[in-house]
Design a protein around this motif. Sequence first.
Motif, short mmCIF file in Angstrom:
data_model
loop_
_atom_site.label_atom_id
_atom_site.label_comp_id
_atom_site.label_asym_id
_atom_site.label_seq_id
_atom_site.Cartn_x
_atom_site.Cartn_y
_atom_site.Cartn_z
N CYS A 117 0.84 -1.21 0.00
CA CYS A 117 0.00 0.00 0.00
C CYS A 117 0.87 1.26 0.00
N VAL A 128 -1.19 4.40 -1.64
CA VAL A 128 -2.39 4.41 -0.79
C VAL A 128 -2.02 5.05 0.54
N ASN A 129 -2.88 5.91 1.04
CA ASN A 129 -2.63 6.63 2.28
C ASN A 129 -2.93 5.73 3.49
N VAL A 136 -6.88 3.52 6.76
CA VAL A 136 -6.59 4.40 5.63
C VAL A 136 -7.04 5.80 5.99
N SER A 148 -8.12 11.01 4.76
CA SER A 148 -8.33 11.26 3.33
C SER A 148 -9.50 12.23 3.18
N SER A 208 -11.78 10.54 -1.99
CA SER A 208 -10.53 9.77 -2.02
C SER A 208 -10.49 8.70 -0.93
N ASP A 215 -11.91 5.65 -2.61
CA ASP A 215 -10.96 5.18 -3.63
C ASP A 215 -9.82 4.40 -2.98
N GLU A 216 -9.25 4.98 -1.94
CA GLU A 216 -8.08 4.37 -1.31
C GLU A 216 -8.43 3.07 -0.60
#
Length: 266
Positions: A89, A94-95, A112, A115, A119, A122-123
């Motif tokens: 990730c 990816v955050n 995650v 964000s 987003s 999405d992530e």
Amino acid sequence: MCDAYTPAGEPIPTNKRCAAAKIFSHPDVVAEEPWYGLEQEYTLLQKDVKWPLGWPVGGFPGPQGPYYCGVGVDKAFGRDIVDSHYKACLYSGVNISGINGEVMPGQWEFQVGPSVGISAGDELWIARYILERITEIAGVVLSFDPKPIQGDWNGAGAHTNYSTKSMRCDGGYEVIKKAIEKLGLRHKEHIAAYGEGNERRLTGRHETADINTFLWGVANRGASIRVGRDTEKAGKGYFEDRRPASNMDPYVVTSMIAETTLLWKP
């Protein structure tokens, strides 16, 4: 990562991103810069028996207690998968912000965020895909079932941490309380959209609030919405919606929280 549409240009039924993007592009939502931190719990299962990793086949491990954030070969099962996922990730952009062993052995979590807006969804979807690929290589089954093992074992959720610009500024605690009040008024609609099989998880036990009850509290793991002690102390910050199941659609959950707290008029 693709948006999928029918030949006529309509979003396909499973494309929940399209409706979420409309909510997140609304000027009132954009102005508030909604931040999300998503906690994705999941369970690793042995391939042929569909029984959690590290559990004796047809039997049970010792009771819950030592496994949460645990270390050691008798407490942490599948860490090589978890670490590979974290690194993949990070590499992919990816955050991802953390991982930990969960309360039930064989169960893990990654986070995650923070964000902004769309987003977050999405992530999380990309992070789920990467995890599925890594478990495939490892020969292990990945389950997002909210209650994989019945009985005295914790279920799996997707706690959703949320804040807006107003909540993060001075006086934000009052804004948080108003937002929570609105979420309480739409409790049934939110529960209906928060994942399948969630009624098996939200029992009022194992760090959950009962599915039919809306409760909020400071530092309370048995609440629907938990406000952190640091948020109460600072008078601003964020809150955590503990109701979403591990199999929730992040586009649905994040956009619904934004819609209820920022656009919906009771």
